[in-house]
Scaffold this active site. Structure first.
Site, PDB file in Angstrom:
ATOM      1  CD  GLU A  20      -2.781   1.366   2.366  1.00  6.32           C
ATOM      2  OE1 GLU A  20      -3.763   2.121   2.261  1.00  6.32           O
ATOM      3  OE2 GLU A  20      -2.554   0.692   3.390  1.00  6.32           O
ATOM      4  CD  GLU A  39      -8.034   2.535   5.645  1.00  6.11           C
ATOM      5  OE1 GLU A  39      -7.194   2.233   6.489  1.00  6.11           O
ATOM      6  OE2 GLU A  39      -7.757   3.077   4.564  1.00  6.11           O
TER       7      GLU A  39
END
Length: 255
Positions: A137, A235
């Site tokens: 990520e 998220e």
């Protein structure tokens, strides 16, 4: 497409315990759940809630976080991967998230990339043996993570290609990418097959879609047009009660 709730934040105001947030996600009609670190979580109770609801985990983080670009931390990183894989086996073998760690000041960036590739090859071999996928990520360095080595989606995809394992893929976070000023279609075009999971939050604020400036119908249409068929993880930091927040997200994104 599956919508997954990050129960680190969603349902937190309504339910103090994470297993109850998993049950709330099921009741809200969502198709999965995810969270951040695992060592502070009640894993046995989470497994019960996942088994009870039938919801899959769409991701959680390798814990503890250690640097990919600093060889002094590689043994600890691989130990964290090994431990996290054992926990993941109990929870349905979800994908596991890794970030790069911070830039090593005074060290050539190419050398840092080479260190990341080297240790990710070892980590990907561990993941492959367990039937698990690691997700690399990139994180923004402007708002949330100053000093992080990996903030570029293009660089992350280059590293994934260099590692050359089917068990290392990209977690693309729309918020982080937008903060960094990336052209989503340009950075993902021709490489969407390397993207395993996508997370949503609006910018500015990192709250639910519809609270910021991102064009969500265009974002979803672009991702579909590129060929993405995986889950979308919510998220974000909700500004509304969770049920209302999810309803607003659905309205803003068309999901």
């Amino acid at each position: 497409m599956t919508i997954s709730a990050c129960v680190e934040w969603l349902f937190k105001d309504e339910h103090a315990e994470l297993p109850d947030r998993i049950r709330a996600a099921k009741a809200a009609g969502l198709g999965g759940v995810e969270f951040h670190l695992w060592r502070d979580k009640p894993i046995d109770a989470i497994k019960v809630a996942l088994d009870e609801t039938g919801l899959p985990l769409t991701s959680f983080c390798v814990d503890p976080r250690r640097s990919l670009v600093d060889p002094a931390q590689h043994d600890e990183f691989l130990g964290a991967v090994t431990d996290t894989i054992e926990t993941a086996k109990r929870l349905g073998r979800p994908p596991l998230i890794v970030a790069s760690g911070f830039i090593r000041e005074g060290v050539d960036l190419a050398e840092q990339r080479a260190e990341a590739v080297k240790v990710l090859r070892k980590a990907a071999a561990l993941a492959e043996a367990a039937g698990i996928t690691l997700l690399l990520e990139p994180l923004n360095t402007i708002v949330s993570h100053p000093g992080m080595y990996l903030s570029s989606t293009t660089l992350a995809l280059d590293i994934i290609e260099e590692v050359g394992s089917d068990h290392l893929r990209l977690l693309y976070d729309v918020f982080h990418s937008h903060v960094m000023g990336e052209d989503m279609e340009a950075v993902l075009r021709g490489r969407i097959h390397l993207v395993h999971h996508i997370q949503f939050a609006d910018d500015p604020g990192r709250s639910e879609p519809g609270t910021g400036t991102i064009d969500w119908p265009a974002t979803v249409a672009t991702l579909r047009g590129l060929g993405y068929q995986g889950a979308f993880g919510l998220e974000y930091l909700p500004t509304l009660p969770s049920a209302e927040s999810i309803a607003q997200t659905r309205a803003a994104t068309g999901l």
